[in-house]
Design a protein around this motif. Structure first.
Motif, mmCIF file in Angstrom:
data_model
loop_
_atom_site.group_PDB
_atom_site.id
_atom_site.type_symbol
_atom_site.label_atom_id
_atom_site.label_comp_id
_atom_site.label_asym_id
_atom_site.label_seq_id
_atom_site.Cartn_x
_atom_site.Cartn_y
_atom_site.Cartn_z
ATOM 1 N N THR A 2 35.879 47.074 50.340
ATOM 2 C CA THR A 2 35.863 47.979 49.197
ATOM 3 C C THR A 2 36.958 47.558 48.214
ATOM 4 N N PRO A 3 36.783 47.847 46.928
ATOM 5 C CA PRO A 3 37.845 47.552 45.970
ATOM 6 C C PRO A 3 39.158 48.230 46.344
ATOM 7 N N THR A 4 39.070 49.415 46.919
ATOM 8 C CA THR A 4 40.277 50.128 47.346
ATOM 9 C C THR A 4 41.035 49.322 48.391
ATOM 10 N N ALA A 5 40.312 48.719 49.324
ATOM 11 C CA ALA A 5 40.957 47.904 50.360
ATOM 12 C C ALA A 5 41.640 46.689 49.735
ATOM 13 N N LEU A 6 41.014 46.093 48.764
ATOM 14 C CA LEU A 6 41.600 44.931 48.084
ATOM 15 C C LEU A 6 42.892 45.328 47.368
ATOM 16 N N TYR A 7 42.909 46.503 46.774
ATOM 17 C CA TYR A 7 44.102 46.980 46.065
ATOM 18 C C TYR A 7 45.263 47.294 47.020
ATOM 19 N N ARG A 8 44.984 47.434 48.300
ATOM 20 C CA ARG A 8 46.079 47.613 49.268
ATOM 21 C C ARG A 8 46.919 46.337 49.370
ATOM 22 N N TYR B 99 46.746 43.709 46.845
ATOM 23 C CA TYR B 99 47.120 43.247 45.510
ATOM 24 C C TYR B 99 46.952 44.398 44.525
ATOM 25 N N PRO B 100 48.016 44.760 43.816
ATOM 26 C CA PRO B 100 47.941 45.927 42.933
ATOM 27 C C PRO B 100 47.015 45.723 41.728
ATOM 28 N N ASP B 101 46.812 44.460 41.318
ATOM 29 C CA ASP B 101 45.940 44.202 40.182
ATOM 30 C C ASP B 101 45.449 42.754 40.230
ATOM 31 N N ARG B 102 44.601 42.435 39.298
ATOM 32 C CA ARG B 102 44.002 41.092 39.246
ATOM 33 C C ARG B 102 45.072 40.018 39.071
ATOM 34 N N LYS B 103 46.066 40.287 38.264
ATOM 35 C CA LYS B 103 47.136 39.322 38.009
ATOM 36 C C LYS B 103 47.861 38.970 39.309
ATOM 37 N N ALA B 104 48.173 39.949 40.116
ATOM 38 C CA ALA B 104 48.858 39.709 41.388
ATOM 39 C C ALA B 104 47.997 38.860 42.321
ATOM 40 N N LEU B 105 46.697 39.117 42.326
ATOM 41 C CA LEU B 105 45.782 38.329 43.135
ATOM 42 C C LEU B 105 45.737 36.882 42.645
ATOM 43 N N GLU B 106 45.648 36.702 41.339
ATOM 44 C CA GLU B 106 45.614 35.348 40.775
ATOM 45 C C GLU B 106 46.897 34.584 41.080
ATOM 46 N N VAL B 107 48.025 35.244 41.004
ATOM 47 C CA VAL B 107 49.304 34.594 41.320
ATOM 48 C C VAL B 107 49.313 34.166 42.789
ATOM 49 N N ALA B 108 48.866 35.036 43.675
ATOM 50 C CA ALA B 108 48.814 34.695 45.107
ATOM 51 C C ALA B 108 47.882 33.508 45.348
ATOM 52 N N LEU B 109 46.731 33.514 44.681
ATOM 53 C CA LEU B 109 45.790 32.403 44.827
ATOM 54 C C LEU B 109 46.366 31.107 44.252
ATOM 55 N N MET C 44 37.870 42.665 40.036
ATOM 56 C CA MET C 44 38.287 42.969 41.386
ATOM 57 C C MET C 44 37.099 43.509 42.202
ATOM 58 N N ARG C 45 36.251 44.260 41.531
ATOM 59 C CA ARG C 45 35.108 44.819 42.260
ATOM 60 C C ARG C 45 34.165 43.740 42.741
ATOM 61 N N SER C 46 33.885 42.767 41.870
ATOM 62 C CA SER C 46 32.955 41.707 42.300
ATOM 63 C C SER C 46 33.565 40.875 43.424
ATOM 64 N N LEU C 47 34.864 40.649 43.367
ATOM 65 C CA LEU C 47 35.536 39.914 44.440
ATOM 66 C C LEU C 47 35.480 40.718 45.736
ATOM 67 N N ALA C 48 35.769 41.996 45.652
ATOM 68 C CA ALA C 48 35.717 42.855 46.840
ATOM 69 C C ALA C 48 34.312 42.839 47.436
ATOM 70 N N GLU C 49 33.318 42.854 46.568
ATOM 71 C CA GLU C 49 31.932 42.826 47.032
ATOM 72 C C GLU C 49 31.643 41.516 47.767
ATOM 73 N N LYS C 50 32.100 40.406 47.211
ATOM 74 C CA LYS C 50 31.885 39.100 47.854
ATOM 75 C C LYS C 50 32.613 39.018 49.193
ATOM 76 N N LEU C 51 33.755 39.657 49.283
ATOM 77 C CA LEU C 51 34.529 39.667 50.524
ATOM 78 C C LEU C 51 34.033 40.722 51.504
#
Length: 157
Positions: free
Chosen positions: A11-17, A19-29, A1-8
């Motif tokens: 902050t990782p905290t903003a990304l977690y707002r 998607y609660p975790d990597r799995k939720a992000l992958e499902v959305a994608l 999640m940190r590397s994705l947040a960095e590419k975007l």
């Protein structure tokens, strides 16, 4: 999640707002990839009759997988999407294929034929992506098979 947040550039905290975790992000994608695949296939077959539409849809499927391998792998590997029959996890895609199969052969076992066709194309893509088949020969193989069927229908084979 940190590397994705960095590419975007967030902050990782903003990304977690979002998607609660990597799995939720992958499902959305994966769901978004499924929408994009469906749109590409619908567009490819639009306005074409039966077999031509199906051939265009198959080409679009292969093109999607080749041009977006990460999305394709995420989509095909998503347990969230793949724990249901495809007719339930993607009724839009299933309906498109069922309609085309029905146009080509009104007496077909639609569910069985859609499953077989999807399996064939997915298998082809998987073999190409693993390097066991050259992907650049797809169009040539498709045209050769079309010519063989035409010759058989004319009694030349």
């Amino acid at each position: 999640m940190r590397s994705l947040a960095e590419k975007l550039e967030i902050t990782p905290t903003a990304l977690y707002r979002y998607y609660p975790d990597r799995k939720a992000l992958e499902v959305a994608l994966a769901w978004r990839s499924l929408e994009r695949l469906s749109e590409a296939l619908e567009w490819a077959g639009q306005g074409l009759p039966g077999e031509k539409a199906l051939a265009a849809v198959v080409r679009a499927y292969v093109e999607f997988a080749e041009s977006r391998p990460a999305q394709y792998h995420l989509l095909m590997g998503s347990t969230e999407l793949n724990d249901k029959p495809k007719s339930e996890s993607n009724p839009r895609l299933w309906s498109l294929l069922a309609r085309l199969i029905g146009e080509i052969n009104p007496n077909a076992d639609v569910a069985g034929t859609v499953t077989a066709a999807w399996s064939l194309v997915h298998g082809y893509v998987s073999l190409c992506q693993s390097g066991l088949l050259p992907s650049e020969g797809f169009e040539k193989r498709l045209n050769r098979e079309r010519l063989r069927r035409q010759r058989a229908a004319q009694g030349l084979e």
